[in-house]
Design a protein around this motif. Structure first.
Motif, PDB file in Angstrom:
ATOM      1  N   LEU A   3      44.024  15.110  34.145  1.00  0.00           N
ATOM      2  CA  LEU A   3      44.776  16.235  34.683  1.00  0.00           C
ATOM      3  C   LEU A   3      43.793  17.326  35.064  1.00  0.00           C
ATOM      4  N   VAL A   4      43.933  17.871  36.251  1.00  0.00           N
ATOM      5  CA  VAL A   4      43.048  18.920  36.725  1.00  0.00           C
ATOM      6  C   VAL A   4      43.881  20.114  37.170  1.00  0.00           C
ATOM      7  N   GLU A   5      43.694  21.241  36.478  1.00  0.00           N
ATOM      8  CA  GLU A   5      44.404  22.468  36.831  1.00  0.00           C
ATOM      9  C   GLU A   5      43.565  23.311  37.780  1.00  0.00           C
ATOM     10  N   SER A   6      44.252  24.136  38.544  1.00  0.00           N
ATOM     11  CA  SER A   6      43.589  25.110  39.402  1.00  0.00           C
ATOM     12  C   SER A   6      44.572  26.236  39.708  1.00  0.00           C
ATOM     13  N   GLY A   7      44.033  27.296  40.294  1.00  0.00           N
ATOM     14  CA  GLY A   7      44.878  28.400  40.719  1.00  0.00           C
ATOM     15  C   GLY A   7      44.778  29.641  39.858  1.00  0.00           C
ATOM     16  N   GLY A   8      44.178  29.551  38.701  1.00  0.00           N
ATOM     17  CA  GLY A   8      44.054  30.724  37.848  1.00  0.00           C
ATOM     18  C   GLY A   8      43.072  31.728  38.410  1.00  0.00           C
ATOM     19  N   GLU A   9      43.383  33.011  38.250  1.00  0.00           N
ATOM     20  CA  GLU A   9      42.498  34.080  38.715  1.00  0.00           C
ATOM     21  C   GLU A   9      42.947  35.407  38.137  1.00  0.00           C
ATOM     22  N   LEU A  10      42.263  36.466  38.522  1.00  0.00           N
ATOM     23  CA  LEU A  10      42.621  37.821  38.123  1.00  0.00           C
ATOM     24  C   LEU A  10      43.709  38.336  39.058  1.00  0.00           C
ATOM     25  N   VAL A  11      44.784  38.874  38.477  1.00  0.00           N
ATOM     26  CA  VAL A  11      45.886  39.404  39.274  1.00  0.00           C
ATOM     27  C   VAL A  11      46.390  40.677  38.622  1.00  0.00           C
ATOM     28  N   GLN A  12      46.906  41.583  39.440  1.00  0.00           N
ATOM     29  CA  GLN A  12      47.411  42.856  38.909  1.00  0.00           C
ATOM     30  C   GLN A  12      48.789  42.668  38.279  1.00  0.00           C
ATOM     31  N   PRO A  13      49.139  43.523  37.324  1.00  0.00           N
ATOM     32  CA  PRO A  13      50.496  43.482  36.764  1.00  0.00           C
ATOM     33  C   PRO A  13      51.545  43.599  37.861  1.00  0.00           C
ATOM     34  N   GLY A  14      52.602  42.787  37.740  1.00  0.00           N
ATOM     35  CA  GLY A  14      53.636  42.759  38.763  1.00  0.00           C
ATOM     36  C   GLY A  14      53.366  41.763  39.873  1.00  0.00           C
ATOM     37  N   LYS A  86      52.750  39.997  33.670  1.00  0.00           N
ATOM     38  CA  LYS A  86      52.499  41.071  32.720  1.00  0.00           C
ATOM     39  C   LYS A  86      51.147  40.826  32.045  1.00  0.00           C
ATOM     40  N   SER A  87      50.619  41.862  31.436  1.00  0.00           N
ATOM     41  CA  SER A  87      49.329  41.721  30.767  1.00  0.00           C
ATOM     42  C   SER A  87      49.404  40.671  29.654  1.00  0.00           C
ATOM     43  N   GLU A  88      50.558  40.553  29.028  1.00  0.00           N
ATOM     44  CA  GLU A  88      50.700  39.572  27.947  1.00  0.00           C
ATOM     45  C   GLU A  88      50.755  38.136  28.443  1.00  0.00           C
TER      46      GLU A  88
END
Length: 124
Positions: A3-14, A86-88
């Motif tokens: 299994l290979v995941e992708s797409g994670g990154e830094l994003v702003q709240p909302g 959200k940050s959580e």
């Protein structure tokens, strides 16, 4: 099965983000798939799951109404669309596959295969 995941990154709240998990198997539709997440020093937490046919989905209360799990069996891929982040929600997100069809879809031990994880950071 890999299994290979992708797409994670830094994003702003909302904001929104879409995660991808691609599986190396010819029988992808036989597997229930799920997303879990984990922060350092904590237990792996159930996020969402989807049965092999894609007709039934499950969600943790903390993400219900904000996240959507889906799959494309022709592409051996499961998705996690995350809205109103959200940050959580910050964590490493893991994709998991279950061939046994366990009813305990929320338990990590129900899953046979795991990806390496993708980092999602929600911060301004």
């Amino acid at each position: 099965v890999q299994l290979v995941e992708s797409g994670g990154e830094l994003v702003q709240p909302g904001g929104s983000l879409r995660l991808y998990c691609t599986a190396s198997t010819r029988t992808f539709s036989n597997y229930a798939m799920a997303w879990f997440r984990q922060e350092p020093g904590t237990e792996r937490e159930f996020v969402a799951a989807i049965v092999g046919s894609g007709t039934v989905t499950y969600y943790a209360d903390s993400v219900k109404g904000r996240f959507t799990i889906s799959r494309d069996n022709a592409k051996n891929t499961v998705y996690l669309l995350m809205n109103s982040l959200k940050s959580e929600d910050t964590a490493i997100y893991y994709c998991a596959a279950d061939l046994g069809g366990s009813r305990a879809y929320y338990r990590p031990l129900s899953y046979d295969y795991w990806g390496q994880g993708t980092q999602v950071t929600v911060s301004s």
